[in-house]
Motif scaffolding. Structure first.
Motif, mmCIF file in Angstrom:
data_model
loop_
_atom_site.group_PDB
_atom_site.id
_atom_site.type_symbol
_atom_site.label_atom_id
_atom_site.label_comp_id
_atom_site.label_asym_id
_atom_site.label_seq_id
_atom_site.Cartn_x
_atom_site.Cartn_y
_atom_site.Cartn_z
ATOM 1 N N TYR A 193 -47.109 14.848 34.582
ATOM 2 C CA TYR A 193 -45.992 15.385 33.797
ATOM 3 C C TYR A 193 -44.865 14.373 33.604
ATOM 4 O O TYR A 193 -43.879 14.653 32.934
ATOM 5 N N LYS A 200 -48.616 18.895 25.877
ATOM 6 C CA LYS A 200 -48.409 19.712 27.077
ATOM 7 C C LYS A 200 -49.631 20.567 27.403
ATOM 8 O O LYS A 200 -49.980 20.754 28.574
ATOM 9 N N ASP A 204 -51.650 20.576 30.948
ATOM 10 C CA ASP A 204 -51.943 21.781 31.737
ATOM 11 C C ASP A 204 -53.420 21.830 32.122
ATOM 12 O O ASP A 204 -53.764 22.198 33.249
#
Length: 390
Positions: A193, A200, A204
């Motif tokens: 991150y 994103k 994840d």
């Protein structure tokens, strides 16, 4: 006179007892490889730098020990043995090859206590693809561990296609891939991150990969994460490997880890590593590398693994399974004219299972000193008058 001498960092001496144990382990491994049809091969320790400076086998120059030849050519101490074997197969051999090796490799960088000079034993199957070949190599890795006396170990299996398929699905730039590989291999999800300009949703999914390890049941979760055929084929390959190993009765030695993405860039499919409790690093590593021979203009599918002899002997010692040098039961000395009789006596002792050795000690006092130095239980000195116990 040299009063103090230090070895170069990352190197070590091997004393007689250590050499005995290592040779025992090496011999068992080679016997196991040969039993399954693998023929031994040997390459030079010195190779031309160009061998490791092209294609998927490229290694950073800073990681290599470099030597300048008398004609100015840059030579290196080989960092691994797989690339030299690929060179040999593509230039000097033809057809399917099942090869094994035992030799030293070198790394210029000392990393977390890792030796810079280390011995490896391993196998390579060149010219064969398909899941059956993957199963054979993993089976042989298990057989190798059992052959040297280990029974408490696990072979962790992954497939780089799962990770590469995820990166391809999000069109990840090449320069970002190395950072992602290191993050996944080290199971450092937080580091992911810290990257900027990365999708994103992809992060994840990537953060879930380090958690995908365990029994065959984790393959179902991995299957649910697939975004393309590359990822699906990777999961299918792992399930097929498990089914094959289960049919052979070896499933108890196998676990899965989808975060094994292979720091060596040449891996193209199944990857594996051998794990031992309380060791701190893999004892064995390998996988499929179908594109490595492309650098020689010859596309040759291949798969193999390498075992670190030093790590293996440490693991055996930790499990109290290491074969140690036996004590000398009898040491035999002799006068110069009775050498033949002394040798015959040693042969007779050995035929009875007694660990006897001959010593070039031509008087009783010399034999006593050698006996004490070797820790022998008994000494026998042979003369024209017969045998005298010391």
């Amino acid at each position: 006179m040299i009063k103090k001498f230090k070895l170069p960092n990352g190197t070590q001496d091997h004393l007689p007892s250590d050499c005995f144990s290592r040779r025992n382990v090496e011999g068992r491994l080679l016997d196991c490889f040969r039993f399954y049809g693998y023929q031994e091969i040997e390459s030079p320790i010195l190779e031309r730098y160009e061998l490791f400076d092209s294609g998927v086998g490229k290694v950073e120059l800073s990681k290599l020990f470099k030597v300048t030849d008398i004609d100015g050519d840059l030579l290196i101490l080989r960092p691994d043995i797989t690339m030299p074997i690929s060179r040999i197969v593509c230039t000097k051999l033809q057809g399917v090859q099942k090869l094994c090796y035992l030799g030293k490799s070198f790394s210029a960088i000392e990393n977390e206590g890792k030796l810079r000079e280390f011995t490896q034993a391993g196998v390579e199957i060149m010219g064969m693809d398909g899941i059956d070949t993957d199963i054979e190599v993993i089976m042989l890795a298990i057989k190798s561990m059992l052959a040297v006396g280990l029974d408490d170990f696990q072979i962790e299996i992954g497939n780089v296609g799962f990770f590469k398929g995820l990166l391809d699905a999000y069109d990840v730039e090449e320069e970002d891939r190395d950072i992602l590989i290191n993050s996944i291999e080290s199971k450092n999800g937080i580091k992911l991150y810290s990257l900027k300009n990365v999708d994103k949703d992809m992060l994840d999914l990537l953060s879930r990969i380090p958690m995908l390890f365990g029994g065959v049941e984790i393959l179902e979760e991995a299957k649910g994460m697939c975004l393309n055929s590359q990822m699906s084929e990777a999961v299918k390959n792992l399930k097929g490997i498990y089914d094959g190993l289960k049919s052979l009765g070896y499933e108890k030695y196998v676990t899965f880890d989808m975060s094994i993405v292979g720091k060596m860039k040449y891996y193209s499919g199944m990857v594996m590593r051998g794990i031992i409790k309380n060791l701190g690093r893999p004892i064995l590593s390998g996988g499929r590398y179908d594109g490595l021979c492309d650098a020689f203009g010859d596309h040759t599918p291949a798969v193999g693994f390498a075992i670190g002899i030093g790590y293996l002997t440490t693991a055996l010692s930790n499990q109290d399974k290491l074969v140690h040098m036996p004590a000398v039961d009898v040491i035999v000395g002799y006068t110069p004219s009775n050498m033949r009789e002394a040798e015959e006596l040693v042969t007779a002792y050995r035929a009875k299972g007694v660990n006897a050795v001959c010593s070039f000690a031509n008087d009783i006092e010399s034999l006593k000193k050698v006996k004490a130095a070797m820790g022998a239980c008994k000494g026998v000195f042979v003369t024209e008058r017969g045998e005298e116990e010391v």
